[in-house]
Design a protein around this motif. Structure first.
Motif, PDB file in Angstrom:
ATOM      1  N   PRO A  21       0.837  -1.202   0.000  1.00  0.00           N
ATOM      2  CA  PRO A  21       0.000   0.000   0.000  1.00  0.00           C
ATOM      3  C   PRO A  21       0.872   1.252   0.000  1.00  0.00           C
ATOM      4  N   ALA A  22       0.328   2.328  -0.536  1.00  0.00           N
ATOM      5  CA  ALA A  22       1.030   3.615  -0.556  1.00  0.00           C
ATOM      6  C   ALA A  22       0.348   4.555   0.439  1.00  0.00           C
ATOM      7  N   LEU A  23       1.148   5.182   1.284  1.00  0.00           N
ATOM      8  CA  LEU A  23       0.640   6.215   2.184  1.00  0.00           C
ATOM      9  C   LEU A  23       0.333   7.443   1.339  1.00  0.00           C
ATOM     10  N   VAL A  24      -0.875   7.993   1.494  1.00  0.00           N
ATOM     11  CA  VAL A  24      -1.304   9.146   0.698  1.00  0.00           C
ATOM     12  C   VAL A  24      -1.255  10.394   1.568  1.00  0.00           C
ATOM     13  N   LEU A  25      -0.451  11.360   1.126  1.00  0.00           N
ATOM     14  CA  LEU A  25      -0.312  12.626   1.838  1.00  0.00           C
ATOM     15  C   LEU A  25      -1.025  13.721   1.069  1.00  0.00           C
ATOM     16  N   ASN A  26      -1.559  14.688   1.807  1.00  0.00           N
ATOM     17  CA  ASN A  26      -2.137  15.868   1.180  1.00  0.00           C
ATOM     18  C   ASN A  26      -0.991  16.727   0.644  1.00  0.00           C
ATOM     19  N   TYR A  29       1.844  17.648   2.894  1.00  0.00           N
ATOM     20  CA  TYR A  29       2.640  16.518   3.391  1.00  0.00           C
ATOM     21  C   TYR A  29       2.123  15.930   4.706  1.00  0.00           C
ATOM     22  N   ARG A  30       0.851  16.101   4.973  1.00  0.00           N
ATOM     23  CA  ARG A  30       0.203  15.440   6.112  1.00  0.00           C
ATOM     24  C   ARG A  30      -0.705  14.359   5.544  1.00  0.00           C
ATOM     25  N   PRO A  31      -0.861  13.226   6.245  1.00  0.00           N
ATOM     26  CA  PRO A  31      -1.784  12.202   5.754  1.00  0.00           C
ATOM     27  C   PRO A  31      -3.199  12.753   5.632  1.00  0.00           C
ATOM     28  N   LEU A  32      -3.926  12.268   4.638  1.00  0.00           N
ATOM     29  CA  LEU A  32      -5.322  12.683   4.496  1.00  0.00           C
ATOM     30  C   LEU A  32      -6.112  12.305   5.747  1.00  0.00           C
ATOM     31  N   SER A  33      -5.796  11.150   6.322  1.00  0.00           N
ATOM     32  CA  SER A  33      -6.379  10.759   7.599  1.00  0.00           C
ATOM     33  C   SER A  33      -5.384   9.863   8.328  1.00  0.00           C
ATOM     34  N   TYR A  34      -5.460   9.899   9.654  1.00  0.00           N
ATOM     35  CA  TYR A  34      -4.563   9.096  10.477  1.00  0.00           C
ATOM     36  C   TYR A  34      -5.199   7.778  10.869  1.00  0.00           C
ATOM     37  N   TYR A  35      -6.514   7.797  11.091  1.00  0.00           N
ATOM     38  CA  TYR A  35      -7.160   6.580  11.528  1.00  0.00           C
ATOM     39  C   TYR A  35      -8.560   6.554  10.978  1.00  0.00           C
ATOM     40  N   PRO A  36      -8.867   5.771   9.982  1.00  0.00           N
ATOM     41  CA  PRO A  36      -7.935   4.837   9.380  1.00  0.00           C
ATOM     42  C   PRO A  36      -6.882   5.584   8.573  1.00  0.00           C
ATOM     43  N   LEU A  37      -5.718   5.021   8.507  1.00  0.00           N
ATOM     44  CA  LEU A  37      -4.603   5.621   7.798  1.00  0.00           C
ATOM     45  C   LEU A  37      -4.925   5.709   6.314  1.00  0.00           C
ATOM     46  N   SER A  38      -4.625   6.860   5.711  1.00  0.00           N
ATOM     47  CA  SER A  38      -4.932   7.054   4.289  1.00  0.00           C
ATOM     48  C   SER A  38      -3.948   6.247   3.437  1.00  0.00           C
ATOM     49  N   ILE A  73       7.404   0.315  -7.091  1.00  0.00           N
ATOM     50  CA  ILE A  73       6.110   0.523  -6.436  1.00  0.00           C
ATOM     51  C   ILE A  73       6.238   1.667  -5.429  1.00  0.00           C
ATOM     52  N   PRO A  74       5.366   2.687  -5.533  1.00  0.00           N
ATOM     53  CA  PRO A  74       5.416   3.815  -4.589  1.00  0.00           C
ATOM     54  C   PRO A  74       5.008   3.386  -3.177  1.00  0.00           C
ATOM     55  N   SER A  75       5.712   3.893  -2.168  1.00  0.00           N
ATOM     56  CA  SER A  75       5.310   3.633  -0.784  1.00  0.00           C
ATOM     57  C   SER A  75       4.712   4.887  -0.141  1.00  0.00           C
ATOM     58  N   VAL A  76       5.094   6.068  -0.634  1.00  0.00           N
ATOM     59  CA  VAL A  76       4.517   7.334  -0.163  1.00  0.00           C
ATOM     60  C   VAL A  76       4.277   8.221  -1.375  1.00  0.00           C
ATOM     61  N   VAL A  77       3.050   8.729  -1.487  1.00  0.00           N
ATOM     62  CA  VAL A  77       2.723   9.670  -2.566  1.00  0.00           C
ATOM     63  C   VAL A  77       2.114  10.918  -1.942  1.00  0.00           C
ATOM     64  N   VAL A  78       2.327  12.050  -2.601  1.00  0.00           N
ATOM     65  CA  VAL A  78       1.751  13.315  -2.131  1.00  0.00           C
ATOM     66  C   VAL A  78       0.894  13.895  -3.249  1.00  0.00           C
ATOM     67  N   LEU A  79      -0.316  14.318  -2.892  1.00  0.00           N
ATOM     68  CA  LEU A  79      -1.231  14.902  -3.876  1.00  0.00           C
ATOM     69  C   LEU A  79      -0.678  16.222  -4.376  1.00  0.00           C
ATOM     70  N   HIS A 178       1.090  -2.431  11.332  1.00  0.00           N
ATOM     71  CA  HIS A 178       2.168  -2.584  10.363  1.00  0.00           C
ATOM     72  C   HIS A 178       2.455  -1.249   9.680  1.00  0.00           C
ATOM     73  N   LEU A 179       3.626  -0.714   9.923  1.00  0.00           N
ATOM     74  CA  LEU A 179       4.039   0.538   9.297  1.00  0.00           C
ATOM     75  C   LEU A 179       5.306   0.281   8.498  1.00  0.00           C
ATOM     76  N   HIS A 180       5.317   0.760   7.276  1.00  0.00           N
ATOM     77  CA  HIS A 180       6.547   0.686   6.499  1.00  0.00           C
ATOM     78  C   HIS A 180       7.455   1.804   6.984  1.00  0.00           C
ATOM     79  N   GLU A 181       8.761   1.541   7.017  1.00  0.00           N
ATOM     80  CA  GLU A 181       9.685   2.556   7.563  1.00  0.00           C
ATOM     81  C   GLU A 181       9.632   3.869   6.792  1.00  0.00           C
ATOM     82  N   SER A 182       9.243   3.850   5.520  1.00  0.00           N
ATOM     83  CA  SER A 182       9.182   5.087   4.738  1.00  0.00           C
ATOM     84  C   SER A 182       7.995   5.960   5.151  1.00  0.00           C
ATOM     85  N   TRP A 183       7.049   5.423   5.900  1.00  0.00           N
ATOM     86  CA  TRP A 183       5.875   6.191   6.312  1.00  0.00           C
ATOM     87  C   TRP A 183       6.103   6.970   7.594  1.00  0.00           C
TER      88      TRP A 183
END
Length: 195
Positions: A21-26, A29-38, A73-79, A178-183
């Motif tokens: 999965p890819a972490l999606v940041l606004n 550079y903040r996650p769109l949501s923390y819980y559930p994680l975007s 494969i992207p692990s972190v993307v920013v809109l 489970h968190l990927h270290e890049s997140w």
């Protein structure tokens, strides 16, 4: 119901990161949501990058292939475009439990949660942020359709309508398994540092 019941498929399974999965940041550079994680499936992250809707910030060591292309494969993307957070928080069971930190507002128990009308509907109570709280089944059964005074119970805190930022702050207390270290740098960079 436990807090794990609300986690996405990505964080519910032990082999979650094998799904990439890819972490999606606004755009800030903040996650769109923390819980559930975007999170997006890797396919959506690659499609959004291909359509130039996101920038790839970090990648997994794994690749996907087409007949002519090899893509990490992207692990972190920013809109690229900022998504303005909603001012009004949706009144949902999930957001109610999140507001109440997934614990009964009568006894503090975690798990086996349902919700309860503080002023019972039979007595004219409405279904609103200010009248509904998370409750464990034993407390909900004990209270029934009685008032707090009639059953000798009290609330741990008065129910209020939360704002988006409050839910984000509460959500940070419940990181996924489970968190990927890049997140990690993007999940807690705006948290206050300890002295």
């Amino acid at each position: 119901m436990t807090q794990a019941d609300f986690r996405t498929d990505f964080v519910r399974e032990p082999a979650a990161l094998k799904q990439y999965p890819a972490l999606v940041l606004n755009a800030d550079y903040r996650p769109l949501s923390y819980y559930p994680l975007s999170l997006w499936p890797w396919q959506d992250a690659i499609k959004a990058a291909w359509l130039d809707r996101v920038d790839i910030v970090s990648e997994y060591d794994e690749y996907v292939h087409s007949p002519t292309t090899r893509i990490r494969i992207p692990s972190v993307v920013v809109l690229k475009d900022f998504v303005k957070p909603r001012k009004q928080v949706a009144f949902t069971r999930f957001n109610l439990f999140l507001r109440d930190s997934f614990c009964c507002q009568y006894c503090g128990a975690k798990g086996d949660l349902t919700f309860d009308h503080v002023v019972p509907r039979a007595a004219g109570g409405v279904t609103s942020w200010e009248n509904v709280v998370a409750a464990c089944s034993p407390c909900n059964l004990r209270k029934g359709s009685k008032s707090l005074k009639q059953c000798g119970m009290s609330l741990r805190k008065p129910p209020r309508q939360p704002v988006t930022e409050q839910l984000h702050n509460v959500g940070r207390k419940f990181p996924p398994n489970h968190l990927h270290e890049s997140w990690v740098d993007f999940l807690y960079w705006d948290a206050e540092l300890e002295a």
